[in-house]
Write an enzyme that holds these catalytic residues in place. Structure first.
Site, mmCIF file in Angstrom:
data_model
loop_
_atom_site.group_PDB
_atom_site.id
_atom_site.type_symbol
_atom_site.label_atom_id
_atom_site.label_comp_id
_atom_site.label_asym_id
_atom_site.label_seq_id
_atom_site.Cartn_x
_atom_site.Cartn_y
_atom_site.Cartn_z
ATOM 1 N N ASP A 14 62.921 -87.809 68.982
ATOM 2 C CA ASP A 14 63.097 -86.426 68.505
ATOM 3 C C ASP A 14 63.856 -85.638 69.570
ATOM 4 O OD1 ASP A 14 62.680 -84.150 66.723
ATOM 5 O OD2 ASP A 14 61.285 -83.393 68.204
ATOM 6 N N SER A 15 64.431 -84.521 69.148
ATOM 7 C CA SER A 15 65.102 -83.649 70.108
ATOM 8 C C SER A 15 64.095 -83.106 71.125
ATOM 9 C CB SER A 15 65.751 -82.479 69.364
ATOM 10 O OG SER A 15 64.762 -81.769 68.647
ATOM 11 N N TYR A 46 68.228 -79.056 68.870
ATOM 12 C CA TYR A 46 69.419 -79.631 68.270
ATOM 13 C C TYR A 46 69.874 -78.826 67.046
ATOM 14 C CZ TYR A 46 69.228 -84.281 70.643
ATOM 15 O OH TYR A 46 69.251 -85.317 71.536
ATOM 16 N N GLY A 47 68.910 -78.155 66.393
ATOM 17 C CA GLY A 47 69.134 -77.560 65.064
ATOM 18 C C GLY A 47 70.256 -76.552 64.980
ATOM 19 N N CYS A 77 63.115 -86.646 63.477
ATOM 20 C CA CYS A 77 63.757 -85.339 63.602
ATOM 21 C C CYS A 77 64.668 -85.186 62.389
ATOM 22 C CB CYS A 77 64.583 -85.311 64.886
ATOM 23 S SG CYS A 77 65.575 -83.829 65.097
ATOM 24 N N ASN A 78 64.455 -84.142 61.608
ATOM 25 C CA ASN A 78 65.277 -83.937 60.412
ATOM 26 C C ASN A 78 66.723 -83.661 60.769
ATOM 27 O OD1 ASN A 78 63.448 -83.623 57.792
ATOM 28 N ND2 ASN A 78 62.314 -82.940 59.570
ATOM 29 N N THR A 79 66.912 -82.891 61.837
ATOM 30 C CA THR A 79 68.268 -82.507 62.218
ATOM 31 C C THR A 79 69.076 -83.752 62.595
ATOM 32 O OG1 THR A 79 67.297 -80.465 63.042
ATOM 33 C CG2 THR A 79 69.551 -80.924 63.695
ATOM 34 N N GLU A 162 58.418 -73.658 70.058
ATOM 35 C CA GLU A 162 58.678 -74.213 71.401
ATOM 36 C C GLU A 162 58.146 -73.268 72.492
ATOM 37 O OE1 GLU A 162 60.950 -76.900 72.689
ATOM 38 O OE2 GLU A 162 60.624 -77.904 70.776
ATOM 39 N N CYS A 196 61.337 -79.861 58.849
ATOM 40 C CA CYS A 196 61.531 -79.884 60.302
ATOM 41 C C CYS A 196 60.198 -80.313 60.896
ATOM 42 C CB CYS A 196 61.919 -78.500 60.819
ATOM 43 S SG CYS A 196 61.879 -78.385 62.622
ATOM 44 N N THR A 197 60.262 -81.270 61.799
ATOM 45 C CA THR A 197 59.013 -81.860 62.300
ATOM 46 C C THR A 197 58.224 -80.909 63.203
ATOM 47 O OG1 THR A 197 60.289 -82.956 64.042
ATOM 48 C CG2 THR A 197 59.813 -84.232 62.053
ATOM 49 N N HIS A 198 58.823 -79.766 63.555
ATOM 50 C CA HIS A 198 58.069 -78.751 64.308
ATOM 51 C C HIS A 198 57.118 -77.950 63.423
ATOM 52 C CE1 HIS A 198 60.878 -79.363 67.590
ATOM 53 N NE2 HIS A 198 60.276 -78.450 68.321
#
Ligand code: DGL
Length: 277
Positions: A14-15, A46-47, A77-79, A162, A196-198
């Protein structure tokens, strides 16, 4: 790259931290395998970056994971799945040889969409990069051409999470704003994919902002189920995944910084090692 036919860990990329929400579910579903989690925290998010940059960064990290002995890497990571996966699969993997695979999180999620909506109107909330790529729209229509897809980019959600501001009153404003903007596009939406995995870190707040009849879909368990199924269907790749139930974590950031936040995403203490790019 040297071709290595020894079994190795499954790589989870992931980012930054978001992939930990997916990895957590994979580790529960498939505890027998070894894993390397790799967070490119030093270069996240990254998004908001361009296609070229996301592709370059993702490929670089995937190559490092292959170099560490992984044969199978999941872009949690979707992005990265939206912007880099297809090019890596179609161009870069060929040079690595037949024993290497990279999978993403968008396809397994979109395969489920038909079961999750009755109205046929589905919402996607994701980073600007994922939304601009139209990957969800394309993938959903591949399986369910009759489903109408409505997207909303949520550029403030990853920075809020974040910075551990996801529970603050300031986060309420941006949650309500993006939810309202999405629902304004169609009053028939009955399922929203948190693409989005966040976002699972903000699930409760999002839940409160969304009418009760709308289903919210997080990806962790879906991706874990689909990975288990993939490994059953691909014994040639499964046999290249080592099984001692051991996980290690690498971050391109400072390990102390990573470990403190990673616990919140992973739900357990994490001890990472710095990876110098
Ligand atoms: N976790 C990433 C995703 O699923 C987004 C985070 C970022 O912007 O780097 O899209």
């Amino acid at each position: 790259m040297t071709i290595n036919s020894l079994p190795g860990p499954i790589g989870i990329f992931d980012s930054g931290y978001g992939g930990l929400t997916v990895f957590k579910e994979i580790a529960v579903k498939l505890p027998q395998y070894d894993y390397i989690y790799f967070g490119d925290n030093a270069r996240s998010p990254y998004g908001i970056r361009s296609f070229e940059t996301i592709y370059k960064y993702t490929l670089e990290c995937v190559r490092h994971l292959f170099g560490m002995g992984c044969h199978l890497v999941i872009l949690a990571c979707n992005t990265a799945s939206a912007k880099a996966l297809r090019t890596i699969q179609q161009h870069d993997l060929i040079a690595c040889g037949p024993a290497y695979r990279v999978l993403g999180v968008i396809r397994p999620t979109t395969e489920m969409v038909g079961k999750l909506t009755r109205s046929g109107h589905v919402g996607i909330m994701a980073t600007p990069g994922t939304v601009q790529s139209e990957s969800y729209v394309v993938e959903i229509h591949r399986f369910f051409p009759e489903v109408q897809v409505f997207q909303e980019a949520c550029p403030m959600w990853v920075p809020l999470i974040e910075n551990r501001e996801q529970d603050s009153p300031g986060a309420d404003y941006f949650v309500e704003k993006y939810v309202e903007e999405l629902l304004r596009q169609s009053d028939r939406i009955d399922a929203i994919i948190l693409g989005c995995t966040h976002y699972p870190l903000m699930l409760e707040k999002i839940r409160k902002a969304v009418p009760a009849h709308i289903r919210l879909i997080s990806q962790g368990t879906i991706v874990a189920e689909r990975l288990a199924d993939y490994l059953l269907r691909h014994p040639e790749i499964e046999s290249l995944c080592s099984k001692t139930g051991h996980s290690v974590f690498f971050t391109t950031e400072t390990p102390e910084v990573f470990d403190a936040k990673a616990r919140i995403f992973y739900g357990k203490e994490v001890r990472s090692t710095h990876f110098e790019l």
